[in-house]
Design an enzyme around this catalytic site. Structure first.
Site, short mmCIF file in Angstrom:
data_model
loop_
_atom_site.label_atom_id
_atom_site.label_comp_id
_atom_site.label_asym_id
_atom_site.label_seq_id
_atom_site.Cartn_x
_atom_site.Cartn_y
_atom_site.Cartn_z
N GLY A 168 7.06 4.06 4.40
CA GLY A 168 7.37 5.22 5.22
C GLY A 168 8.76 5.11 5.80
N ASP A 208 3.20 13.89 16.15
CA ASP A 208 3.42 13.86 14.69
C ASP A 208 2.10 13.89 13.95
OD1 ASP A 208 4.98 13.90 12.42
OD2 ASP A 208 5.13 11.73 12.26
N LEU A 220 0.82 -1.21 0.00
CA LEU A 220 0.00 0.00 0.00
C LEU A 220 0.85 1.26 0.00
CD1 LEU A 220 -2.64 -1.08 2.67
CD2 LEU A 220 -2.94 -1.08 0.20
N GLY A 221 2.06 1.19 0.55
CA GLY A 221 2.92 2.37 0.63
C GLY A 221 4.11 2.07 1.50
N PHE A 273 9.83 3.95 8.57
CA PHE A 273 10.18 2.78 9.35
C PHE A 273 9.88 1.47 8.62
CE2 PHE A 273 9.00 5.82 12.90
CZ PHE A 273 10.30 6.29 12.99
N GLY A 274 9.45 1.54 7.37
CA GLY A 274 9.20 0.30 6.65
C GLY A 274 8.08 0.44 5.64
#
Length: 815
Positions: free
Chosen positions: A508, A624, A505-506, A510-511
């Site tokens: 970031g 965040d 799906l995507g 961290f993984g």
């Protein structure tokens, strides 16, 4: 000589003295006022601005310190030469407003040719200005010529000989009395409802009257009773309202934003209080939920929903809903009773029908989708008092009302129709045979898999024991018994098709994130931490600990977690619309986010933050909050995600310092970015930035999209300061949104991004301000700190670590 001087003074005082009557010998000039006998209302010249460059003749409350104009004579023809203006009674018994050179600006015409002479003008305590003869014959009265306000005792002529007869029109602006875009009138198509118009387009609708001749509302703190009455005189239908004796001043006003408000004067606060306000929610506007959709106002947070038996027509529910099952026009079709409904628009009114006859009218018409029935008062409908309404094809503009409305009978296909015996046998016999074969297979499979399942259970218990030991290292979890949902690694591999690229799906900092389907068909999103991400270990532990203890509709739900060797995985509920930034900053997709959806997202995020800060048993700082961390479900409801950087406050702790600042540049508050001090006010700053992004469609750090300004903060403040805040609104939603609601959101955003934490409101105050559009808002202070700072940002999608200062910053990529 002294005697003459005294005489002149007395004469002048008598001329300047306020009176309740105007005569042919005594005109009214700027500075003069006509005051009703009881001192309730005054007539005179006024300027809506401080410049006094243009004047109007109007009526306002004389006994209220805050000047409130309720009627304007020359609203579309202002006086531009105030020194020569005059209001007088002409020789033909007409009330005339003129200025220099005898130029007539406005005239109240005398339509009666007989009755005498010597007409006078009198201002009554009701607020009615009357031109009449001494014998009492009324030549003209202001109550027959409404502007934007209805006072007690006024009659709004809704229909005359079947045609719309009278409207009230809003002001064009807060300081412009000229005829505005919004108006209120009867329905051109029927005698049963009232419309609020934006130009020629419907903006709001009352719904069909269901039988009440007089409706009443009681206000306990003032012991005031307000009555709304419908009067039918055959060829004319009126609406009027009245109040009980000794009530405070009340008025019904249509303001320039399209809000219809019933206001009552609060003598303790020296201000007008709102009794009734409409439309009060975004989905309450006309047909905002599309065909077969309705606005559910019975809930705390009204939103669009589909009628029973219908489903959304695509992602955008404002497009309406479609049937789950097609109609077959069978006599066995059923009618579902939906109570508490504002009936739809575009109905067919059938007279002289009983309830059963009304139902049959709908049943025998294959195009009929619903019906409603009521007995009207004889004072509303002369003669036949039955009210049978049926709807052909689409149903639009419906609302579910708490403690009000009426029954709507919705036509649905009969799902229990009797099948022929031969059809039943064709289905039943193969099913029985298949079940027998399946039973045999299951017996064999159970015997073979029992040993495998026993081994799998043992492996799962070992993994769970390891998970508890691993997560117990968290300071937040120590000495607490938290029930973690563990998932076996083999199940995750199967669910994601061995982490197939096609399921990704995507990704970031961290993984990567994969879509998966667990046993039972449950769709999930699997966050797989990168094996070489040392930073991610702490965030993984932190996120599991926090989300396992948090439950809220606007927080992402943790389905499970898994640790297998060096694999660390978080399993969340699957949200098909991914993150907010995928829509907000994509020119091809942002049109899906109309204003009702954006406002729904704003309020949902606010409620989620309120839960984190105050309503959960912990005080949690997210640290965040940004558009990329707001996920959207199938109905575009927001869910806050990514708690890897969140921190828990305990007891009376208000703030904390850190040498390791984490977050996303642009969303971080000044005290956090520069000093490492964070608190709930840090999240509130981030929420304010997010609010500006949702309204504008710009990223916080997209200077090339906002020419001449270093960032969105500077651009927003400049527009607000200059009174041009409307220009901040995303061009994709520039039409058809409630301006007052959007401007209020901009105001709240500027309160949230003030430099000093003590100046920012708490989240409880933010939620209150968002959900109560009449609550006063303080003036924001200019955000100086980041106003002139333009940090150069390189294109980057991953987190960037500054090892010198210990600052972890996500850089935003402009699109």
């Amino acid at each position: 000589m002294a005697l003459v001087t005294v005489f002149m003074l007395v004469f002048l005082i008598s001329l300047c003295k306020s009176d309740d009557q105007l005569t042919p010998a005594k005109p009214l000039y700027p500075g003069d006022t006509l005051i009703s006998d009881g001192g309730v209302f005054a007539l005179g010249f006024f300027s809506p601005t401080k410049s006094n460059a243009t004047l109007y003749v109007g009526i306002w409350y004389h006994n209220i310190s805050q000047r409130t104009v309720v009627w304007v004579a020359n609203r579309d023809n202002p006086i531009t030469a105030p020194s020569s203006a005059m209001l007088f009674i002409s020789n033909s018994s007409e009330l005339v407003l003129s200025e220099s050179g005898g130029h007539t600006l406005w005239k109240a015409r005398n339509n009666i040719s007989t009755g005498g002479s010597g007409a006078t003008v009198v201002l009554l305590n009701s607020g009615n200005l009357m031109l009449r003869f001494p014998n009492g014959t009324v030549l003209w009265q202001s109550f027959d010529h409404l502007t934007d306000t209805i006072l007690p005792g006024m009659k709004l002529l809704l229909k005359y000989n079947g045609q719309v007869a009278q409207r009230i029109f809003s002001w064009k602006g807060p300081d412009d009395p000229s005829t505005g875009n919004f108006s209120l009138s009867g329905d051109p198509e029927s005698d049963l409802q009232i419309f609020l118009w934006n130009g020629t387009s419907p903006y709001w609708r009352s719904g069909a009257w269901n039988g009440a001749l007089v409706s009443a509302m009681y206000q306990s703190n003032t012991s005031t009773i307000m009555y709304q009455t419908i009067i039918n005189k055959g060829n004319s239908i009126y609406m009027m309202y009245s109040v009980s004796d000794d009530s405070p001043s009340m008025r019904l006003t249509l303001d320039y934003t399209g809000a219809l408000r019933m206001l009552i004067w609060n003598s303790n606060l020296f201000a007008w209080s709102v009794l009734i306000n409409g439309p009060t929610y975004a989905c309450g506007s006309y047909a905002s939920c599309g065909p077969f959709g309705y606005c559910d106002a019975s809930e705390a947070f009204p939103s669009c929903k589909c009628l029973d038996g219908f489903k959304p027509d695509g992602l955008n529910i404002s497009r309406g809903c479609v049937r789950k099952e097609k109609m077959k026009c069978s006599y066995g079709d059923s009618f579902l009773t939906m109570s508490g409904m504002k009936t739809p628009d575009k109905f067919l009114y059938i007279r002289n029908r009983s309830f059963d006859e009304c139902m049959e009218e709908c049943r025998r018409n294959c195009s009929c989708t619903a019906y409603a029935y009521a007995n009207l008062s004889s004072a509303i409908m002369m003669g036949d008092t039955s009210r049978c309404l049926i709807w052909i094809r689409e149903l639009v503009d419906m609302t579910k009302i708490s403690g009000g409305g009426e029954n709507l009978y919705l036509r649905l296909p009969n799902s229990n129709a009797v099948k022929k015996e031969s059809d039943v046998l064709k289905i039943v016999l193969p099913v029985i045979a298949s079940l027998l074969i399946f039973t045999c297979i299951c017996v064999v499979w159970i015997c073979k898999s029992r040993a495998f399942m026993l081994g799998k259970r043992q492996r799962k218990e070992i993994q769970n024991k390891f998970m508890v030991q691993y997560l117990s290292a968290s300071n937040e979890l120590r000495d607490e018994n938290v029930d973690f949902p563990f998932v076996v690694f083999e199940d995750v591999v199967t669910a994601t098709d061995n982490f197939s690229h096609y399921n990704m799906l995507g990704k970031g900092g961290f993984g990567k994130v994969y879509k998966g389907i667990l046993e039972g068909g449950k769709e999930v999103a699997v966050k797989r931490l990168s094996k070489d991400s040392g930073q991610g270990i702490e965030e993984f532990r932190n996120e599991v600990v926090l989300i396992a203890r948090l439950q809220h509709r606007n927080l992402v739900k943790l389905v499970g977690c898994c640790i297998h060797e060096d694999e660390k995985l978080l399993i969340y509920e699957y949200l098909p619309n991914k993150s907010l930034d995928a829509f907000l900053f994509d020119a091809s997709r942002k049109t899906v986010l109309d204003w009702p959806k954006r406002f729904k997202i704003i309020k949902g995020v606010a409620r989620g933050l309120l839960y984190l800060h105050q309503d959960s048993r912990l005080t949690i700082i997210h640290r965040d909050l940004k558009a990329g961390n707001i996920l959207l479900d199938a109905e575009m409801s927001p869910k806050i995600s990514d708690f890897g950087m969140a921190r828990i406050f305990g007891g009376n702790q208000q703030q904390e310092n850190t040498t390791r600042v984490v977050g996303t540049y642009g969303y971080m508050s000044p005290e956090y970015a520069m000093e490492g001090v964070f608190s709930v006010k840090s999240d509130i700053y981030s929420f304010g930035i997010l609010l500006l992004e949702i309204i504008s469609g710009f990223r916080i750090s997209s200077p090339h999209l906002i020419i001449g300004f270093p960032n969105l903060i500077a651009y927003s403040w400049s527009l607000w300061k200059d009174g041009n805040a409307r220009d901040l609104v995303d061009s994709s939603i520039v039409e058809g949104f409630p301006l007052h609601e959007v401007l209020r959101c901009i105001h709240i955003a500027l309160l949230c991004i003030q430099d000093h934490p003590d100046d920012r409101p708490l989240m409880s105050s933010v939620v209150f301000m968002l959900e109560n559009n009449t609550a006063p808002l303080p003036q924001p202070k200019q955000p100086i700190y980041f106003l002139q700072k333009n940090r150069p940002i390189e294109d980057a999608r991953e987190n960037m670590e500054n090892s010198v200062n210990g600052v972890s910053i996500t850089a935003l990529e402009g699109r």
